[in-house]
Design a protein around this motif. Structure first.
Motif, mmCIF file in Angstrom:
data_model
loop_
_atom_site.group_PDB
_atom_site.id
_atom_site.type_symbol
_atom_site.label_atom_id
_atom_site.label_comp_id
_atom_site.label_asym_id
_atom_site.label_seq_id
_atom_site.Cartn_x
_atom_site.Cartn_y
_atom_site.Cartn_z
ATOM 1 N N GLN A 13 -1.137 -23.364 1.226
ATOM 2 C CA GLN A 13 -0.141 -24.385 1.552
ATOM 3 C C GLN A 13 1.246 -23.955 1.096
ATOM 4 O O GLN A 13 2.240 -24.133 1.809
ATOM 5 C CB GLN A 13 -0.512 -25.721 0.879
ATOM 6 C CG GLN A 13 -1.791 -26.352 1.356
ATOM 7 C CD GLN A 13 -1.614 -27.097 2.676
ATOM 8 O OE1 GLN A 13 -0.700 -26.819 3.431
ATOM 9 N NE2 GLN A 13 -2.497 -28.024 2.956
ATOM 10 N N ALA A 14 1.334 -23.388 -0.106
ATOM 11 C CA ALA A 14 2.631 -22.969 -0.632
ATOM 12 C C ALA A 14 3.235 -21.859 0.223
ATOM 13 O O ALA A 14 4.426 -21.903 0.571
ATOM 14 C CB ALA A 14 2.482 -22.501 -2.080
ATOM 15 N N LEU A 15 2.418 -20.858 0.585
ATOM 16 C CA LEU A 15 2.929 -19.747 1.388
ATOM 17 C C LEU A 15 3.261 -20.190 2.810
ATOM 18 O O LEU A 15 4.142 -19.606 3.458
ATOM 19 C CB LEU A 15 1.899 -18.620 1.430
ATOM 20 C CG LEU A 15 1.628 -17.911 0.099
ATOM 21 C CD1 LEU A 15 0.530 -16.871 0.265
ATOM 22 C CD2 LEU A 15 2.895 -17.268 -0.444
ATOM 23 N N TYR A 18 6.660 -23.054 2.321
ATOM 24 C CA TYR A 18 7.927 -22.787 1.633
ATOM 25 C C TYR A 18 9.064 -22.430 2.597
ATOM 26 O O TYR A 18 10.239 -22.698 2.298
ATOM 27 C CB TYR A 18 7.751 -21.704 0.561
ATOM 28 C CG TYR A 18 7.910 -20.284 1.037
ATOM 29 C CD1 TYR A 18 9.176 -19.697 1.108
ATOM 30 C CD2 TYR A 18 6.820 -19.526 1.411
ATOM 31 C CE1 TYR A 18 9.341 -18.390 1.542
ATOM 32 C CE2 TYR A 18 6.975 -18.223 1.846
ATOM 33 C CZ TYR A 18 8.235 -17.660 1.912
ATOM 34 O OH TYR A 18 8.382 -16.372 2.352
ATOM 35 N N VAL A 21 11.363 -25.477 3.289
ATOM 36 C CA VAL A 21 12.355 -25.772 2.255
ATOM 37 C C VAL A 21 13.468 -24.737 2.292
ATOM 38 O O VAL A 21 14.648 -25.069 2.112
ATOM 39 C CB VAL A 21 11.685 -25.809 0.871
ATOM 40 C CG1 VAL A 21 12.709 -26.138 -0.224
ATOM 41 C CG2 VAL A 21 10.558 -26.838 0.852
ATOM 42 N N PHE A 22 13.126 -23.487 2.528
ATOM 43 C CA PHE A 22 14.133 -22.425 2.605
ATOM 44 C C PHE A 22 15.152 -22.719 3.701
ATOM 45 O O PHE A 22 16.366 -22.563 3.494
ATOM 46 C CB PHE A 22 13.449 -21.081 2.858
ATOM 47 C CG PHE A 22 14.406 -19.990 3.261
ATOM 48 C CD1 PHE A 22 15.204 -19.372 2.310
ATOM 49 C CD2 PHE A 22 14.528 -19.620 4.585
ATOM 50 C CE1 PHE A 22 16.097 -18.376 2.678
ATOM 51 C CE2 PHE A 22 15.416 -18.625 4.968
ATOM 52 C CZ PHE A 22 16.205 -18.010 4.003
ATOM 53 N N SER A 67 11.342 -32.116 0.643
ATOM 54 C CA SER A 67 10.129 -32.469 -0.092
ATOM 55 C C SER A 67 9.268 -33.433 0.714
ATOM 56 O O SER A 67 8.044 -33.307 0.749
ATOM 57 C CB SER A 67 10.498 -33.103 -1.437
ATOM 58 O OG SER A 67 11.237 -32.208 -2.235
ATOM 59 N N VAL A 70 7.568 -31.462 3.536
ATOM 60 C CA VAL A 70 6.481 -30.619 3.040
ATOM 61 C C VAL A 70 5.288 -31.477 2.632
ATOM 62 O O VAL A 70 4.130 -31.131 2.919
ATOM 63 C CB VAL A 70 6.971 -29.770 1.851
ATOM 64 C CG1 VAL A 70 5.803 -29.099 1.150
ATOM 65 C CG2 VAL A 70 7.957 -28.717 2.329
ATOM 66 N N CYS A 162 12.223 -11.464 -3.615
ATOM 67 C CA CYS A 162 12.248 -11.925 -2.223
ATOM 68 C C CYS A 162 11.285 -11.123 -1.351
ATOM 69 O O CYS A 162 10.530 -11.686 -0.552
ATOM 70 C CB CYS A 162 13.668 -11.837 -1.671
ATOM 71 S SG CYS A 162 14.850 -12.964 -2.435
ATOM 72 N N LEU A 165 7.561 -11.905 -2.266
ATOM 73 C CA LEU A 165 7.149 -13.217 -1.766
ATOM 74 C C LEU A 165 6.945 -13.187 -0.261
ATOM 75 O O LEU A 165 5.952 -13.724 0.257
ATOM 76 C CB LEU A 165 8.204 -14.261 -2.138
ATOM 77 C CG LEU A 165 7.916 -15.698 -1.685
ATOM 78 C CD1 LEU A 165 6.617 -16.204 -2.300
ATOM 79 C CD2 LEU A 165 9.076 -16.617 -2.048
ATOM 80 N N THR A 166 7.860 -12.548 0.456
ATOM 81 C CA THR A 166 7.734 -12.463 1.906
ATOM 82 C C THR A 166 6.500 -11.643 2.301
ATOM 83 O O THR A 166 5.772 -12.019 3.230
ATOM 84 C CB THR A 166 8.995 -11.818 2.515
ATOM 85 O OG1 THR A 166 10.149 -12.555 2.108
ATOM 86 C CG2 THR A 166 8.915 -11.798 4.024
ATOM 87 N N ALA A 169 3.432 -13.728 1.839
ATOM 88 C CA ALA A 169 3.296 -14.742 2.886
ATOM 89 C C ALA A 169 2.841 -14.129 4.207
ATOM 90 O O ALA A 169 2.207 -14.805 5.024
ATOM 91 C CB ALA A 169 4.626 -15.473 3.075
#
Length: 255
Positions: A13-15, A18, A21-22, A67, A70, A162, A165-166, A169
């Motif tokens: 869910q987080a990956l 996000y 939000v970005f 928020s 998401v 960065c 994280l990318t 994902a």
């Protein structure tokens, strides 16, 4: 550790969410006027302190809006908990099982769960609107903050964060692409690689699926834009108890 269970659902869910939000925050940071940064610097508020005390406060309406989006996406997600949850119960999965489960169904129970889910969604929406009302202000970026290239060890760490994280994902998409080239028979994978799956997709599904998807996507997009613009105009330009109730009701189908 295993990808299955609560930890795996949370990671996926987080990956997956996000970037939402970005996108919001990217626009919010661009709208901050550099004069506010200069004023805070003159008052001795610089560095990480300025980020938390000035930048985040100015971006709080955007943070709250992102928020809510998401939360709604995660709350309504059906596929992720079903595939890797291994029995971890969530509202969408439980509702599905009660309506179409193989062991036993209870439509009345499913309807009750759905009602509770809608009530919780409305409650979260009201809390978000109340929190947003605490950060009412107008801001025009007459002089947007200038971009500065990240240099030195701090810049290297920023880029490393960065890119890592990318890359993380992207791993699920890369794995899906990898599996698309594997030889298989039904659900059993065999040795070697080929384009057999792509040939099957082109012969049986591609043209028809693309036409249906484009038709549904474009048609629903036009209707959504018309409805959303009208509702947003009423809420922003003609605020009233009735219009705010309409705004709240418009968010419930997202659930």
């Amino acid at each position: 550790g295993s990808i299955y269970g609560f930890g795996g659902i949370l990671l996926v869910q987080a990956l997956k969410l996000y970037p939402l939000v970005f996108i919001y925050m990217n626009g919010a940071f661009k709208s901050i006027d550099s004069s506010l940064m200069e004023a805070s610097a003159n008052l001795g508020c610089v560095g990480i302190k300025r980020f938390f005390r000035v930048v985040l406060n100015l971006s709080m309406p955007t943070i709250l809006a992102a928020s809510l989006l998401v939360f709604m996406r995660a709350f309504a997600d059906f596929g992720t908990p079903l595939l890797i949850g291994e029995g971890y119960r969530t509202f969408p999965v439980e509702i599905y099982n009660q309506y179409l489960g193989e062991v036993g169904t209870d439509h009345n129970f499913a309807a009750a769960i759905s009602t509770i889910a809608i009530t919780l969604t409305a409650l979260v929406f009201f809390v978000q609107k109340w929190a947003t009302s605490k950060f009412k202000f107008s801001m025009n970026a007459m002089r947007p903050i200038e971009k500065k290239p990240a240099k030195g060890i701090k810049g290297a760490l920023m880029y490393l964060y960065c890119y890592l994280l990318t890359a993380l994902a992207f791993l699920p998409q890369i794995y899906v692409v990898y599996l698309s080239f594997r030889n298989s028979e039904q659900v059993v994978f065999k040795e070697g690689y080929s384009l057999a799956s792509y040939r099957m997709a082109v012969d049986k599904l591609l043209v028809r699926s693309i036409n249906n998807t484009l038709l549904l996507g474009v048609g629903s997009l036009v209707i959504i834009i018309v409805f959303a613009v009208l509702i947003a105009y009423l809420v922003v330009r003609r605020p009233s108890v009735m219009n705010h109730a309409i705004a709240t009701a418009s968010m419930l189908p997202y659930r």
